[in-house]
Motif scaffolding. Structure first.
Motif, PDB file in Angstrom:
ATOM      1  N   PHE A   2     -22.249   9.478   4.455  1.00  0.00           N
ATOM      2  CA  PHE A   2     -23.345   9.503   3.654  1.00  0.00           C
ATOM      3  C   PHE A   2     -23.170   8.981   2.233  1.00  0.00           C
ATOM      4  CE2 PHE A   2     -24.598  13.246   6.270  1.00  0.00           C
ATOM      5  CZ  PHE A   2     -25.472  12.467   6.989  1.00  0.00           C
ATOM      6  N   PRO A   3     -24.046   8.374   1.535  1.00  0.00           N
ATOM      7  CA  PRO A   3     -23.962   7.975   0.187  1.00  0.00           C
ATOM      8  C   PRO A   3     -23.402   9.151  -0.771  1.00  0.00           C
ATOM      9  CG  PRO A   3     -25.877   7.005   1.085  1.00  0.00           C
ATOM     10  CD  PRO A   3     -25.583   8.134   1.738  1.00  0.00           C
ATOM     11  N   PRO A   4     -22.928   8.900  -1.743  1.00  0.00           N
ATOM     12  CA  PRO A   4     -22.522   9.908  -2.839  1.00  0.00           C
ATOM     13  C   PRO A   4     -23.734  10.752  -3.259  1.00  0.00           C
ATOM     14  CG  PRO A   4     -21.247   8.164  -3.239  1.00  0.00           C
ATOM     15  CD  PRO A   4     -22.236   7.661  -2.204  1.00  0.00           C
ATOM     16  N   ALA A   5     -24.758  10.085  -3.740  1.00  0.00           N
ATOM     17  CA  ALA A   5     -25.891  10.743  -4.275  1.00  0.00           C
ATOM     18  C   ALA A   5     -26.261  11.849  -3.227  1.00  0.00           C
ATOM     19  CB  ALA A   5     -27.004   9.757  -4.534  1.00  0.00           C
ATOM     20  N   ILE A   8     -23.998  14.923  -2.791  1.00  0.00           N
ATOM     21  CA  ILE A   8     -24.258  15.744  -4.063  1.00  0.00           C
ATOM     22  C   ILE A   8     -25.795  16.560  -3.922  1.00  0.00           C
ATOM     23  CG2 ILE A   8     -24.590  15.786  -6.522  1.00  0.00           C
ATOM     24  CD1 ILE A   8     -22.854  13.473  -6.735  1.00  0.00           C
ATOM     25  N   SER A   9     -26.819  15.793  -3.679  1.00  0.00           N
ATOM     26  CA  SER A   9     -27.944  16.464  -3.517  1.00  0.00           C
ATOM     27  C   SER A   9     -28.206  17.520  -2.508  1.00  0.00           C
ATOM     28  CB  SER A   9     -29.106  15.513  -3.181  1.00  0.00           C
ATOM     29  OG  SER A   9     -29.023  14.939  -2.005  1.00  0.00           O
ATOM     30  N   ILE A  10     -27.335  17.348  -1.129  1.00  0.00           N
ATOM     31  CA  ILE A  10     -27.438  18.445  -0.279  1.00  0.00           C
ATOM     32  C   ILE A  10     -26.676  19.588  -0.622  1.00  0.00           C
ATOM     33  CG2 ILE A  10     -26.383  18.895   2.058  1.00  0.00           C
ATOM     34  CD1 ILE A  10     -27.320  16.022   2.942  1.00  0.00           C
ATOM     35  N   SER A  11     -25.492  19.211  -1.603  1.00  0.00           N
ATOM     36  CA  SER A  11     -24.830  20.594  -2.121  1.00  0.00           C
ATOM     37  C   SER A  11     -25.572  21.224  -3.012  1.00  0.00           C
ATOM     38  CB  SER A  11     -23.646  20.160  -2.592  1.00  0.00           C
ATOM     39  OG  SER A  11     -22.740  19.116  -1.861  1.00  0.00           O
ATOM     40  N   THR A 256     -44.443  11.033   1.167  1.00  0.00           N
ATOM     41  CA  THR A 256     -44.747   9.670   1.471  1.00  0.00           C
ATOM     42  C   THR A 256     -43.552   8.710   1.758  1.00  0.00           C
ATOM     43  OG1 THR A 256     -44.380   9.357  -0.994  1.00  0.00           O
ATOM     44  CG2 THR A 256     -46.677   9.760  -0.083  1.00  0.00           C
ATOM     45  N   SER A 257     -42.386   9.325   1.710  1.00  0.00           N
ATOM     46  CA  SER A 257     -41.186   8.632   2.098  1.00  0.00           C
ATOM     47  C   SER A 257     -41.176   7.909   3.468  1.00  0.00           C
ATOM     48  CB  SER A 257     -39.855   9.380   1.561  1.00  0.00           C
ATOM     49  OG  SER A 257     -39.938  10.482   2.577  1.00  0.00           O
ATOM     50  N   ASN A 258     -40.875   6.720   3.727  1.00  0.00           N
ATOM     51  CA  ASN A 258     -40.470   6.273   5.118  1.00  0.00           C
ATOM     52  C   ASN A 258     -39.103   6.328   5.453  1.00  0.00           C
ATOM     53  OD1 ASN A 258     -40.621   4.557   7.131  1.00  0.00           O
ATOM     54  ND2 ASN A 258     -42.245   3.342   6.596  1.00  0.00           N
ATOM     55  N   PRO A 259     -38.958   7.002   6.727  1.00  0.00           N
ATOM     56  CA  PRO A 259     -37.489   7.138   7.010  1.00  0.00           C
ATOM     57  C   PRO A 259     -36.576   6.009   7.246  1.00  0.00           C
ATOM     58  CG  PRO A 259     -39.057   8.662   8.334  1.00  0.00           C
ATOM     59  CD  PRO A 259     -39.761   7.827   7.515  1.00  0.00           C
ATOM     60  N   GLN A 260     -37.609   4.825   7.734  1.00  0.00           N
ATOM     61  CA  GLN A 260     -36.883   3.549   7.979  1.00  0.00           C
ATOM     62  C   GLN A 260     -36.729   2.661   6.497  1.00  0.00           C
ATOM     63  OE1 GLN A 260     -39.493   4.549  10.308  1.00  0.00           O
ATOM     64  NE2 GLN A 260     -37.478   4.603  11.696  1.00  0.00           N
ATOM     65  N   ARG A 261     -37.253   3.354   5.453  1.00  0.00           N
ATOM     66  CA  ARG A 261     -36.963   2.381   4.092  1.00  0.00           C
ATOM     67  C   ARG A 261     -36.932   3.375   3.106  1.00  0.00           C
ATOM     68  NH1 ARG A 261     -41.024  -0.297   6.483  1.00  0.00           N
ATOM     69  NH2 ARG A 261     -42.562   0.364   4.996  1.00  0.00           N
ATOM     70  N   LYS A 262     -36.049   4.372   3.314  1.00  0.00           N
ATOM     71  CA  LYS A 262     -36.034   5.660   2.129  1.00  0.00           C
ATOM     72  C   LYS A 262     -35.204   5.130   1.144  1.00  0.00           C
ATOM     73  CE  LYS A 262     -33.051   8.532   4.866  1.00  0.00           C
ATOM     74  NZ  LYS A 262     -33.326   8.244   6.257  1.00  0.00           N
ATOM     75  N   ASP A 263     -35.530   5.465  -0.342  1.00  0.00           N
ATOM     76  CA  ASP A 263     -34.759   5.353  -1.305  1.00  0.00           C
ATOM     77  C   ASP A 263     -33.584   6.630  -1.523  1.00  0.00           C
ATOM     78  OD1 ASP A 263     -33.611   5.309  -3.890  1.00  0.00           O
ATOM     79  OD2 ASP A 263     -35.191   4.159  -4.882  1.00  0.00           O
ATOM     80  N   VAL A 264     -32.270   6.443  -1.319  1.00  0.00           N
ATOM     81  CA  VAL A 264     -31.723   7.622  -1.231  1.00  0.00           C
ATOM     82  C   VAL A 264     -31.655   8.357  -2.575  1.00  0.00           C
ATOM     83  CG1 VAL A 264     -29.237   8.282  -0.997  1.00  0.00           C
ATOM     84  CG2 VAL A 264     -30.082   6.679   0.476  1.00  0.00           C
ATOM     85  N   VAL A 265     -31.529   7.752  -3.633  1.00  0.00           N
ATOM     86  CA  VAL A 265     -31.569   8.533  -4.816  1.00  0.00           C
ATOM     87  C   VAL A 265     -33.141   9.237  -5.207  1.00  0.00           C
ATOM     88  CG1 VAL A 265     -31.497   8.117  -7.403  1.00  0.00           C
ATOM     89  CG2 VAL A 265     -30.012   6.711  -5.813  1.00  0.00           C
TER      90      VAL A 265
END
Length: 318
Positions: A2-5, A8-11, A256-265
């Motif tokens: 997973f990306p660091p962002a 951190i968010s999950i934590s 409104t986030s699309n699982p295929q093109r979601k912005d991680v941040v």
């Protein structure tokens, strides 16, 4: 990996959920214990019990939502997705209504009213609370059950596991489904938010009038306890509005986030903000409510005494 962002968010969300579960669980436990002891429940305690219970369930849905965004295999099953969505929508709207009725109740009890209609409401508000809560549950059901008929094309796996990625049978396309979800979300949030804003406006107006009146008859060194009550309630309701409106925007971004093109941040920040509302507000309720604050102090004192006794016993053995 997973990306660091995201990590951190999950934590942070996990910490928020832990705080929220403790806070809302504590409020629920205190009110149930007082109910058992006294064999009766005040209107405020009844609202707090409904509110903390719905928030407790909401915290669980936040965890499931994190799982949905980043471990989506289970949610490709349409029935699971729809059931979760309906439950989330219901507890979200129910908790918002309960928060609104709590501040409406505080407002009616605090402000000085001269209009006949408001006076009648002030006299009868305690008896109206159970019906208001029941009505809120009905309205929340009405605004959440339609979710069962909304299924984005991404979530069209049958109960047998057969997935039809682009099927249109019994489904609405992705963009239309999200439009319907937003409409449901707005429908359930609009009226309680308007009531909350009107309540805060009434409290501020009442405080201003009361302060002006007191300045005419009392010297500036006198501290009016009613002003303190006004200020405490106003701070509480404004903090609630700020937290909820922030969560409102974050939830829209998540919907409104699309699982295929979601912005991680974007998703990471939205998760943190949406998870903060039910957690932080439960702590605020404990701080501003004298009964809950006393119970929390007693709990802390109990643990402190147990810790001291345990340390003393350990030292004695040594």
């Amino acid at each position: 990996m997973f990306p660091p962002a995201l990590i951190i968010s999950i934590s942070i969300v996990a910490i928020e959920v832990a705080i929220g579960i403790f806070g809302n669980g504590f409020i629920t436990a205190v009110n149930i214990i007082n109910w058992i002891k006294s064999k009766k429940m005040s209107s405020t305690d009844m609202i707090l019990l409904f509110l903390s219970t719905s928030r407790f369930i909401l915290q669980v849905t936040v965890l499931i939502h994190v799982h949905n965004l980043y471990f989506p295999d289970v949610f490709y099953l349409a029935s699971v997705y729809k059931a979760f969505g309906a439950i989330w929508m219901f507890v979200n709207h129910a908790s918002l209504w309960c928060s609104t009725w709590l501040y409406v109740f505080y407002c009616i009890k605090i402000i000085n009213v001269t209009q006949r209609l408001l006076l009648q409401i002030k006299l009868r508000i305690a008896g109206m609370v159970p019906w208001l809560l029941l009505g809120s549950l009905v309205v929340s059901s009405v605004t959440s059950l339609p979710f069962l008929w909304i299924t984005p094309s991404t979530y069209v796996c049958s109960s047998t596991g057969n997935c039809r990625e682009n099927s249109t049978a019994h489904t609405i396309d992705w963009d239309s489904s999200h439009l319907y979800l937003l409409l449901l979300y707005f429908a359930g949030c609009f009226f309680p938010l308007v009531l909350s804003v009107l309540t805060s406006a009434l409290l501020i107006s009442s405080l201003w009038k009361h302060t002006k009146k007191m300045q005419l008859y009392l010297d500036s060194s006198f501290r009016d306890p009613l002003v303190d009550v006004h200020l405490t309630t106003i701070k509480s309701i404004i903090s609630f509005l700020i937290l909820y409106l922030s969560s409102f925007v974050a939830q829209i971004l998540l919907i409104t986030s699309n699982p295929q093109r979601k912005d991680v941040v974007e998703v990471a920040v939205s998760l943190i903000v949406s998870g903060a509302y039910p957690s932080i507000h439960s702590i605020i309720l404990i701080i501003v409510n004298s009964k809950l604050k006393l119970a929390f102090r007693q709990l802390c004192q109990h643990f402190k005494c147990r810790l001291e006794n345990k340390t003393l016993n350990t030292c004695t053995r040594i």
